[in-house]
Design a protein around this motif. Structure first.
Motif, PDB file in Angstrom:
ATOM      1  N   LYS A  62       0.847  -1.198   0.000  1.00 15.66           N
ATOM      2  CA  LYS A  62       0.000   0.000   0.000  1.00 15.66           C
ATOM      3  C   LYS A  62       0.880   1.245   0.000  1.00 15.66           C
ATOM      4  O   LYS A  62       1.847   1.334   0.737  1.00 15.66           O
ATOM      5  CB  LYS A  62      -0.919  -0.010   1.222  1.00 15.66           C
ATOM      6  CG  LYS A  62      -1.936   1.111   1.206  1.00 15.66           C
ATOM      7  CD  LYS A  62      -2.883   0.966   2.393  1.00 15.66           C
ATOM      8  CE  LYS A  62      -3.996   1.956   2.328  1.00 15.66           C
ATOM      9  NZ  LYS A  62      -5.055   1.553   1.418  1.00 15.66           N
ATOM     10  N   CYS A  91      -5.722   8.645  -8.321  1.00 19.84           N
ATOM     11  CA  CYS A  91      -4.555   7.847  -7.933  1.00 19.84           C
ATOM     12  C   CYS A  91      -3.771   7.349  -9.144  1.00 19.84           C
ATOM     13  O   CYS A  91      -2.683   6.815  -9.006  1.00 19.84           O
ATOM     14  CB  CYS A  91      -4.988   6.674  -7.059  1.00 19.84           C
ATOM     15  SG  CYS A  91      -6.112   5.547  -7.901  1.00 19.84           S
ATOM     16  N   GLY A 116      -0.576   3.361  -5.605  1.00 24.13           N
ATOM     17  CA  GLY A 116      -0.731   2.244  -4.677  1.00 24.13           C
ATOM     18  C   GLY A 116      -1.827   2.431  -3.647  1.00 24.13           C
ATOM     19  O   GLY A 116      -1.772   1.848  -2.566  1.00 24.13           O
ATOM     20  N   SER A 117      -2.836   3.213  -3.950  1.00 22.71           N
ATOM     21  CA  SER A 117      -3.940   3.396  -2.993  1.00 22.71           C
ATOM     22  C   SER A 117      -4.972   2.298  -3.169  1.00 22.71           C
ATOM     23  O   SER A 117      -5.013   1.621  -4.192  1.00 22.71           O
ATOM     24  CB  SER A 117      -4.595   4.768  -3.176  1.00 22.71           C
ATOM     25  OG  SER A 117      -5.195   4.844  -4.446  1.00 22.71           O
ATOM     26  N   ASN A 119      -7.258  -1.115  -1.385  1.00 26.00           N
ATOM     27  CA  ASN A 119      -6.983  -2.376  -0.697  1.00 26.00           C
ATOM     28  C   ASN A 119      -7.426  -3.529  -1.573  1.00 26.00           C
ATOM     29  O   ASN A 119      -8.449  -3.447  -2.242  1.00 26.00           O
ATOM     30  CB  ASN A 119      -7.744  -2.464   0.634  1.00 26.00           C
ATOM     31  CG  ASN A 119      -7.179  -1.533   1.682  1.00 26.00           C
ATOM     32  OD1 ASN A 119      -5.976  -1.461   1.868  1.00 26.00           O
ATOM     33  ND2 ASN A 119      -8.057  -0.815   2.368  1.00 26.00           N
ATOM     34  N   VAL A 145      -3.210  -4.601  -3.977  1.00 25.93           N
ATOM     35  CA  VAL A 145      -2.607  -3.721  -2.968  1.00 25.93           C
ATOM     36  C   VAL A 145      -2.702  -4.423  -1.622  1.00 25.93           C
ATOM     37  O   VAL A 145      -3.794  -4.673  -1.097  1.00 25.93           O
ATOM     38  CB  VAL A 145      -3.309  -2.343  -2.931  1.00 25.93           C
ATOM     39  CG1 VAL A 145      -2.666  -1.459  -1.889  1.00 25.93           C
ATOM     40  CG2 VAL A 145      -3.265  -1.690  -4.302  1.00 25.93           C
ATOM     41  N   GLU A 146      -1.522  -4.732  -1.074  1.00 27.95           N
ATOM     42  CA  GLU A 146      -1.450  -5.442   0.213  1.00 27.95           C
ATOM     43  C   GLU A 146      -1.646  -4.429   1.336  1.00 27.95           C
ATOM     44  O   GLU A 146      -1.123  -3.323   1.291  1.00 27.95           O
ATOM     45  CB  GLU A 146      -0.125  -6.171   0.332  1.00 27.95           C
ATOM     46  CG  GLU A 146       0.035  -7.244  -0.739  1.00 27.95           C
ATOM     47  CD  GLU A 146       1.413  -7.883  -0.738  1.00 27.95           C
ATOM     48  OE1 GLU A 146       2.344  -7.335  -0.123  1.00 27.95           O
ATOM     49  OE2 GLU A 146       1.547  -8.932  -1.393  1.00 27.95           O
ATOM     50  N   ALA A 147      -2.352  -4.844   2.369  1.00 26.59           N
ATOM     51  CA  ALA A 147      -2.622  -3.967   3.517  1.00 26.59           C
ATOM     52  C   ALA A 147      -1.338  -3.570   4.214  1.00 26.59           C
ATOM     53  O   ALA A 147      -0.390  -4.347   4.291  1.00 26.59           O
ATOM     54  CB  ALA A 147      -3.551  -4.678   4.495  1.00 26.59           C
ATOM     55  N   ASP A 148      -1.332  -2.347   4.726  1.00 26.28           N
ATOM     56  CA  ASP A 148      -0.177  -1.833   5.478  1.00 26.28           C
ATOM     57  C   ASP A 148      -0.228  -2.463   6.861  1.00 26.28           C
ATOM     58  O   ASP A 148      -1.140  -2.209   7.649  1.00 26.28           O
ATOM     59  CB  ASP A 148      -0.273  -0.296   5.561  1.00 26.28           C
ATOM     60  CG  ASP A 148       0.950   0.318   6.189  1.00 26.28           C
ATOM     61  OD1 ASP A 148       1.880  -0.433   6.581  1.00 26.28           O
ATOM     62  OD2 ASP A 148       1.000   1.562   6.274  1.00 26.28           O
TER      63      ASP A 148
END
Length: 152
Positions: A62, A91, A116-117, A119, A145-148
């Protein structure tokens, strides 16, 4: 009454004198040929052909900025002009040869940046406005997009 008679006389005079010449005799053959050539050219359009119309960034973290270059060629018979390229959200930002003439057979590039915005699986569309027959073409980017993990 005098005005009515005068009006009929004027209209009659125009009809008799205006229709005296054959209108087709006044048309020049060279003008007809020029118009035919112009009309034939109006039906010829440029065609934008992308090497790929969709690109997958795969898994990204992310907030990671990524970019991809979409290459294209004018496969039509007329000069190509891209007048606009807009994305489905803020984005995604396309950079393109705005209002530049791309001759038939020539190639160009369009850079698409994604911040990269979002989820999970995201798909973003870029709509390209050009002087093609349809007037609009689309290309897409995809990413997971992988979660932060620091915000959990």
């Amino acid at each position: 009454m005098k005005k009515a008679i005068l009006m009929f006389a004027a209209v009659g005079a125009m009809l008799f004198t205006g229709c005296k010449d054959n209108a087709s005799d006044k048309v020049k053959a060279e003008n007809v040929e020029t118009a035919a050539e112009r009309d034939a050219q109006e039906t010829v359009y440029p065609e934008i052909t992308f090497e790929e119309t969709e690109f997958d960034f795969g898994n990204i973290a992310k907030g990671t900025n990524v970019e991809h270059v979409f290459k294209f060629t004018n496969t039509g018979k007329a000069p190509l002009v891209i007048t606009n390229a807009s994305s489905s959200c803020g984005c995604t930002v396309p950079t393109y040869p705005k209002n530049e003439t791309i001759a038939p057979g020539e190639s160009g590039e369009m850079l698409v940046k994604f911040n990269g915005s979002g989820n999970g699986q995201v798909t973003k569309t870029v709509t390209v406005s050009a002087n093609t027959e349809s007037g609009k073409e689309q290309i897409k980017i995809k990413a997971f997009v992988e979660a932060d993990e620091t915000q959990s």
